[in-house]
Design a protein around this motif. Sequence first.
Motif, PDB file in Angstrom:
ATOM      1  N   LYS A 143      20.017  35.303 -41.734  1.00 51.59           N
ATOM      2  CA  LYS A 143      19.019  36.392 -42.979  1.00 51.59           C
ATOM      3  C   LYS A 143      20.091  36.963 -43.614  1.00 51.59           C
ATOM      4  O   LYS A 143      20.071  38.048 -44.127  1.00 51.59           O
ATOM      5  CB  LYS A 143      18.237  37.591 -42.257  1.00 51.59           C
ATOM      6  CG  LYS A 143      17.683  37.229 -41.316  1.00 51.59           C
ATOM      7  CD  LYS A 143      16.941  38.073 -40.832  1.00 51.59           C
ATOM      8  CE  LYS A 143      16.135  39.021 -41.420  1.00 51.59           C
ATOM      9  NZ  LYS A 143      15.276  40.053 -41.088  1.00 51.59           N
ATOM     10  N   THR A 163      13.398  35.148 -51.483  1.00 51.06           N
ATOM     11  CA  THR A 163      14.410  34.809 -50.229  1.00 51.06           C
ATOM     12  C   THR A 163      14.660  36.710 -49.346  1.00 51.06           C
ATOM     13  O   THR A 163      13.654  36.549 -48.286  1.00 51.06           O
ATOM     14  CB  THR A 163      15.492  34.350 -50.272  1.00 51.06           C
ATOM     15  OG1 THR A 163      15.903  33.065 -50.884  1.00 51.06           O
ATOM     16  CG2 THR A 163      16.429  34.553 -48.524  1.00 51.06           C
ATOM     17  N   TYR A 175      23.072  25.714 -45.523  1.00 58.74           N
ATOM     18  CA  TYR A 175      22.064  27.052 -45.862  1.00 58.74           C
ATOM     19  C   TYR A 175      21.636  27.040 -44.799  1.00 58.74           C
ATOM     20  O   TYR A 175      20.291  27.898 -44.501  1.00 58.74           O
ATOM     21  CB  TYR A 175      20.851  26.135 -47.288  1.00 58.74           C
ATOM     22  CG  TYR A 175      20.113  27.131 -47.223  1.00 58.74           C
ATOM     23  CD1 TYR A 175      19.729  28.236 -48.248  1.00 58.74           C
ATOM     24  CD2 TYR A 175      18.383  26.218 -46.550  1.00 58.74           C
ATOM     25  CE1 TYR A 175      18.478  28.772 -48.430  1.00 58.74           C
ATOM     26  CE2 TYR A 175      17.647  26.408 -46.852  1.00 58.74           C
ATOM     27  CZ  TYR A 175      17.957  27.945 -48.439  1.00 58.74           C
ATOM     28  OH  TYR A 175      16.117  28.378 -48.367  1.00 58.74           O
ATOM     29  N   LEU A 176      20.598  26.502 -43.673  1.00 57.59           N
ATOM     30  CA  LEU A 176      19.857  26.885 -42.716  1.00 57.59           C
ATOM     31  C   LEU A 176      19.886  27.590 -41.798  1.00 57.59           C
ATOM     32  O   LEU A 176      19.787  28.415 -41.385  1.00 57.59           O
ATOM     33  CB  LEU A 176      18.853  25.699 -42.353  1.00 57.59           C
ATOM     34  CG  LEU A 176      18.599  24.514 -43.218  1.00 57.59           C
ATOM     35  CD1 LEU A 176      18.101  22.730 -42.574  1.00 57.59           C
ATOM     36  CD2 LEU A 176      17.205  25.373 -43.662  1.00 57.59           C
ATOM     37  N   LYS A 228      22.676  30.136 -42.641  1.00 55.71           N
ATOM     38  CA  LYS A 228      22.472  30.691 -43.629  1.00 55.71           C
ATOM     39  C   LYS A 228      21.312  31.973 -43.879  1.00 55.71           C
ATOM     40  O   LYS A 228      20.740  33.051 -43.110  1.00 55.71           O
ATOM     41  CB  LYS A 228      22.932  31.201 -44.683  1.00 55.71           C
ATOM     42  CG  LYS A 228      24.717  30.854 -44.919  1.00 55.71           C
ATOM     43  CD  LYS A 228      24.959  30.627 -45.837  1.00 55.71           C
ATOM     44  CE  LYS A 228      26.143  30.151 -46.313  1.00 55.71           C
ATOM     45  NZ  LYS A 228      27.737  30.901 -45.562  1.00 55.71           N
ATOM     46  N   TYR A 229      20.160  30.775 -43.536  1.00 49.52           N
ATOM     47  CA  TYR A 229      18.739  31.100 -43.548  1.00 49.52           C
ATOM     48  C   TYR A 229      19.149  32.178 -42.889  1.00 49.52           C
ATOM     49  O   TYR A 229      17.787  32.459 -41.966  1.00 49.52           O
ATOM     50  CB  TYR A 229      18.047  30.777 -44.154  1.00 49.52           C
ATOM     51  CG  TYR A 229      16.357  31.016 -45.107  1.00 49.52           C
ATOM     52  CD1 TYR A 229      16.429  31.068 -46.419  1.00 49.52           C
ATOM     53  CD2 TYR A 229      15.583  30.914 -43.534  1.00 49.52           C
ATOM     54  CE1 TYR A 229      15.090  31.701 -46.800  1.00 49.52           C
ATOM     55  CE2 TYR A 229      14.554  31.710 -44.212  1.00 49.52           C
ATOM     56  CZ  TYR A 229      13.851  31.849 -45.433  1.00 49.52           C
ATOM     57  OH  TYR A 229      12.799  32.493 -46.428  1.00 49.52           O
ATOM     58  N   SER A 230      18.606  31.434 -40.922  1.00 52.39           N
ATOM     59  CA  SER A 230      18.059  31.576 -39.554  1.00 52.39           C
ATOM     60  C   SER A 230      19.063  33.269 -39.506  1.00 52.39           C
ATOM     61  O   SER A 230      19.009  33.767 -38.879  1.00 52.39           O
ATOM     62  CB  SER A 230      18.574  30.548 -38.447  1.00 52.39           C
ATOM     63  OG  SER A 230      19.755  30.829 -38.479  1.00 52.39           O
ATOM     64  N   ASN A 233      11.037  36.755 -47.532  1.00 53.07           N
ATOM     65  CA  ASN A 233      10.838  36.656 -46.058  1.00 53.07           C
ATOM     66  C   ASN A 233      11.005  36.980 -45.550  1.00 53.07           C
ATOM     67  O   ASN A 233      10.944  37.480 -44.046  1.00 53.07           O
ATOM     68  CB  ASN A 233      11.416  34.929 -46.550  1.00 53.07           C
ATOM     69  CG  ASN A 233      10.308  34.320 -47.162  1.00 53.07           C
ATOM     70  OD1 ASN A 233       8.855  34.852 -47.865  1.00 53.07           O
ATOM     71  ND2 ASN A 233      10.899  33.189 -47.734  1.00 53.07           N
ATOM     72  N   PHE A 234      12.841  37.887 -45.706  1.00 55.26           N
ATOM     73  CA  PHE A 234      14.164  38.028 -44.753  1.00 55.26           C
ATOM     74  C   PHE A 234      13.139  39.186 -44.321  1.00 55.26           C
ATOM     75  O   PHE A 234      13.265  40.137 -42.901  1.00 55.26           O
ATOM     76  CB  PHE A 234      14.951  38.660 -44.740  1.00 55.26           C
ATOM     77  CG  PHE A 234      15.731  37.091 -45.161  1.00 55.26           C
ATOM     78  CD1 PHE A 234      15.094  35.991 -45.000  1.00 55.26           C
ATOM     79  CD2 PHE A 234      17.490  36.698 -46.293  1.00 55.26           C
ATOM     80  CE1 PHE A 234      16.694  35.115 -44.664  1.00 55.26           C
ATOM     81  CE2 PHE A 234      17.862  36.094 -46.070  1.00 55.26           C
ATOM     82  CZ  PHE A 234      17.262  34.562 -45.735  1.00 55.26           C
ATOM     83  N   ILE A 247      23.900  32.939 -49.200  1.00 58.41           N
ATOM     84  CA  ILE A 247      22.959  32.152 -49.849  1.00 58.41           C
ATOM     85  C   ILE A 247      23.159  32.429 -51.144  1.00 58.41           C
ATOM     86  O   ILE A 247      22.687  31.201 -51.663  1.00 58.41           O
ATOM     87  CB  ILE A 247      21.193  32.519 -49.533  1.00 58.41           C
ATOM     88  CG1 ILE A 247      21.094  31.871 -47.782  1.00 58.41           C
ATOM     89  CG2 ILE A 247      20.147  32.414 -50.192  1.00 58.41           C
ATOM     90  CD1 ILE A 247      19.387  32.419 -47.022  1.00 58.41           C
ATOM     91  N   ASP A 294      12.292  20.755 -45.723  1.00 58.73           N
ATOM     92  CA  ASP A 294      12.661  21.107 -46.840  1.00 58.73           C
ATOM     93  C   ASP A 294      13.227  20.251 -47.562  1.00 58.73           C
ATOM     94  O   ASP A 294      13.872  19.324 -47.244  1.00 58.73           O
ATOM     95  CB  ASP A 294      13.772  22.327 -46.577  1.00 58.73           C
ATOM     96  CG  ASP A 294      12.768  23.324 -46.538  1.00 58.73           C
ATOM     97  OD1 ASP A 294      12.101  23.336 -46.472  1.00 58.73           O
ATOM     98  OD2 ASP A 294      14.258  24.286 -46.229  1.00 58.73           O
TER      99      ASP A 294
END
Length: 116
Positions: free
Chosen positions: A20, A52, A13-14, A16-18, A55-56, A25, A94
């Motif tokens: 974007k 999300t 998950y982290l 994928k978040y970094s 944020n992106f 996600i 988190d």
Amino acid sequence: MTQKSNKALCLDYLEKYSEKDLDGIQEMFSENIVLRDWKIRVEGKEKAIDETRKNFKAADSIVIDVLSVYENTDTVAAELKITVDSTEELHVVDVITFDSHQKIKSIRAYLGRGDD
């Protein structure tokens, strides 16, 4: 099919978040996810994806350094240093909880300080 550990899912998950990776996600979220941080609280996959996405769009780059990870039966806590656009540094914990289908059912994010 072998199940991944919750820690591995959290790290996925982290990552994928970094990157974007909104589609990636979205696949990880349960339909009834609760997303909460120091500014917002939303319920449901659609609203969590919308937050999300915001944020992106607000950041050109997101770099996540995982400082430590703690895991129990259905929850992972990850201490993170998040750098946004190479200038803003956030220290966050988190707390991510998974359901029985290995989908994220809640993310609670806590803002901290960068003291050692």
